[in-house]
Write an enzyme that holds these catalytic residues in place. Sequence first.
Site, mmCIF file in Angstrom:
data_model
loop_
_atom_site.group_PDB
_atom_site.id
_atom_site.type_symbol
_atom_site.label_atom_id
_atom_site.label_comp_id
_atom_site.label_asym_id
_atom_site.label_seq_id
_atom_site.Cartn_x
_atom_site.Cartn_y
_atom_site.Cartn_z
ATOM 1 N N GLY A 12 -2.314 9.797 -10.108
ATOM 2 C CA GLY A 12 -2.856 8.520 -9.695
ATOM 3 C C GLY A 12 -3.788 8.707 -9.098
ATOM 4 N N TYR A 159 10.379 -3.294 -7.594
ATOM 5 C CA TYR A 159 9.545 -2.309 -6.792
ATOM 6 C C TYR A 159 10.379 -1.615 -5.452
ATOM 7 C CZ TYR A 159 5.375 -0.680 -3.971
ATOM 8 O OH TYR A 159 4.514 0.116 -3.422
#
Length: 235
Positions: A12, A159
């Site tokens: 990422g 999350y």
Amino acid sequence: MSHDKQVALVTGGNRGIGYELVKQLALNGFKVILASRDPEMGHEAVQKLKGLDLDVSCVEMDVANQESIHQAAVTINENFGRLDVLINNAGVYLDENKKLVAMVPSILEKTMATNFFGVYHVIRSFIPLMEKQGYGRIINVSSEYGAMSEMSYPGAGAYKLSKFALNGLTRLVAAEIKGDIKINAVDPGWVSSDMGGPSAPRTPKQAAESILWLATIGPEGPNGRFFRDRKQILW
């Protein structure tokens, strides 16, 4: 060019904290591989960094796709033959403010696919490169949302669970690895990025600096711990 340069991989890496980590590692003398799910964005980010005369290249990697991770591992092994530092930074935040049991299950599944299984498969694929030279530093970008105490409060359930599982993975792998290979988890704080939004108090640069020291810790350094701003925090 010297072949002794340490090689670092950041998942990422095309934006936010990831991009900043790539930049800072390169400024600190690493040969850095920027992994991006979108090859165009990865290439664009690399061109920007090459403009600053940094030793950076990119590899396409979607951490939610095992074949993509495997291909990247093969490519990196062929091109570099080593990996010294691995930063698992790729992550998603897909929660829609619903209770865990009321959310569309695919939100939890997609979150776990990237934030937990993605990291698991990346570690699994790249640890052999580290074991080959008996050295490695793995840093998992986690979140204070993954702390056990956070499970007592509602909200951001997908999350939180993904980071809680990531923290557990960090400890388990730390207990299992041999040689001078260390793995730690880091909470970067609330960072102004695509994920954190514009009102977050910290810059990606500040977050990157608080993470990077773990890339160069010595053999006596920490293993299987959780940090924020270089201070150990509770799981």
